[in-house]
Design a protein around this motif. Structure first.
Motif, PDB file in Angstrom:
ATOM      1  N   LYS A   1       0.830   1.556   2.781  1.00 38.74           N
ATOM      2  CA  LYS A   1      -0.265   1.911   3.663  1.00 38.74           C
ATOM      3  C   LYS A   1      -1.409   0.913   3.538  1.00 38.74           C
ATOM      4  N   SER A   2      -1.604   0.378   2.333  1.00 38.31           N
ATOM      5  CA  SER A   2      -2.658  -0.618   2.129  1.00 38.31           C
ATOM      6  C   SER A   2      -2.396  -1.862   2.962  1.00 38.31           C
ATOM      7  N   VAL A   3      -1.145  -2.277   3.062  1.00 38.60           N
ATOM      8  CA  VAL A   3      -0.783  -3.473   3.826  1.00 38.60           C
ATOM      9  C   VAL A   3      -1.154  -3.277   5.296  1.00 38.60           C
ATOM     10  N   GLU A   4      -0.867  -2.098   5.828  1.00 37.68           N
ATOM     11  CA  GLU A   4      -1.184  -1.799   7.228  1.00 37.68           C
ATOM     12  C   GLU A   4      -2.691  -1.743   7.431  1.00 37.68           C
ATOM     13  N   TYR A   5      -3.398  -1.119   6.500  1.00 36.85           N
ATOM     14  CA  TYR A   5      -4.856  -1.001   6.602  1.00 36.85           C
ATOM     15  C   TYR A   5      -5.507  -2.395   6.604  1.00 36.85           C
ATOM     16  N   ILE A   6      -5.048  -3.246   5.705  1.00 34.75           N
ATOM     17  CA  ILE A   6      -5.607  -4.598   5.612  1.00 34.75           C
ATOM     18  C   ILE A   6      -5.318  -5.371   6.900  1.00 34.75           C
ATOM     19  N   LYS A   7      -4.130  -5.206   7.443  1.00 32.30           N
ATOM     20  CA  LYS A   7      -3.769  -5.872   8.698  1.00 32.30           C
ATOM     21  C   LYS A   7      -4.679  -5.392   9.830  1.00 32.30           C
ATOM     22  N   ARG A   8      -4.864  -4.098   9.924  1.00 33.62           N
ATOM     23  CA  ARG A   8      -5.637  -3.504  11.017  1.00 33.62           C
ATOM     24  C   ARG A   8      -7.135  -3.773  10.899  1.00 33.62           C
ATOM     25  N   ASN A   9      -7.691  -3.690   9.684  1.00 30.48           N
ATOM     26  CA  ASN A   9      -9.138  -3.756   9.504  1.00 30.48           C
ATOM     27  C   ASN A   9      -9.670  -5.103   9.017  1.00 30.48           C
ATOM     28  N   ASN A  10      -8.822  -5.924   8.449  1.00 30.47           N
ATOM     29  CA  ASN A  10      -9.275  -7.212   7.929  1.00 30.47           C
ATOM     30  C   ASN A  10      -8.597  -8.381   8.623  1.00 30.47           C
ATOM     31  N   SER A  11      -7.750  -8.058   9.591  1.00 32.00           N
ATOM     32  CA  SER A  11      -7.013  -9.086  10.342  1.00 32.00           C
ATOM     33  C   SER A  11      -6.282 -10.058   9.425  1.00 32.00           C
TER      34      SER A  11
END
Length: 160
Positions: A1-11
């Motif tokens: 889930k962290s990987v997805e969050y970083i992708k979505r919010n930190n590009s």
């Protein structure tokens, strides 16, 4: 889930290497598909050849071990890779003590995905990440190697 969050919010697109196998693999693969991050994940499976494992580990910037870190910490630190794991000492193995803040890795708050995500970002953005390489190796050599353990045992025996 962290990987997805970083992708979505930190590009940021992280590449994740998962070494090992286990009963949760199918669930994790399904979760990666659901989160649309499957292309970012490499599933290496169980690796017993030290040469093959070392090649993979040396390519990593950090190691994230969300469970009991144990010997994984010593192994990856020995290759100069800092470790991120949770801070609950009651749910860790003795090797947990090898993770020293900003020296050999970082700890995140147990059972807290936001803390894990923030710690991953912090680790990847740490300005001295390349300098940690030597500190990680030194921690293993000085405190966790066979020679250092024998030296400690000899000191105890000589005291008697």
């Amino acid at each position: 889930k962290s990987v997805e969050y970083i992708k979505r919010n930190n590009s940021r697109i992280l590449r994740v290497l998962i070494i090992g196998d286990g009963p949760h693999k199918t669930y994790l693969k399904d979760l990666c598909s659901e989160l649309k991050i499957s292309s970012q994940i490499e599933w290496a499976g169980s690796i017993y050849d030290d040469g093959e494992k070392s090649k993979l580990i040396k390519k990593c910037k950090i190691c994230v071990s969300p469970g009991n870190v144990g010997l994984t910490a010593i192994e990856v630190l020995g290759f100069g890779v800092p470790v991120i794991t949770h801070n609950n000492e009651n749910h860790q193995m003795p090797e947990f003590e090898s993770i020293l803040y900003n020296k050999t890795g970082w700890l995140y708050e147990f059972n807290n995905n936001k803390s894990l995500t923030n710690t991953i970002i912090k680790g990847l953005d740490y300005q001295n990440l390349s300098k940690m390489h030597k500190k990680c190796i030194n921690e293993v050599v000085e405190n966790w190697s066979v020679d250092s353990q024998l030296s400690k045992i000899n000191k105890i025996i000589c005291l008697k």
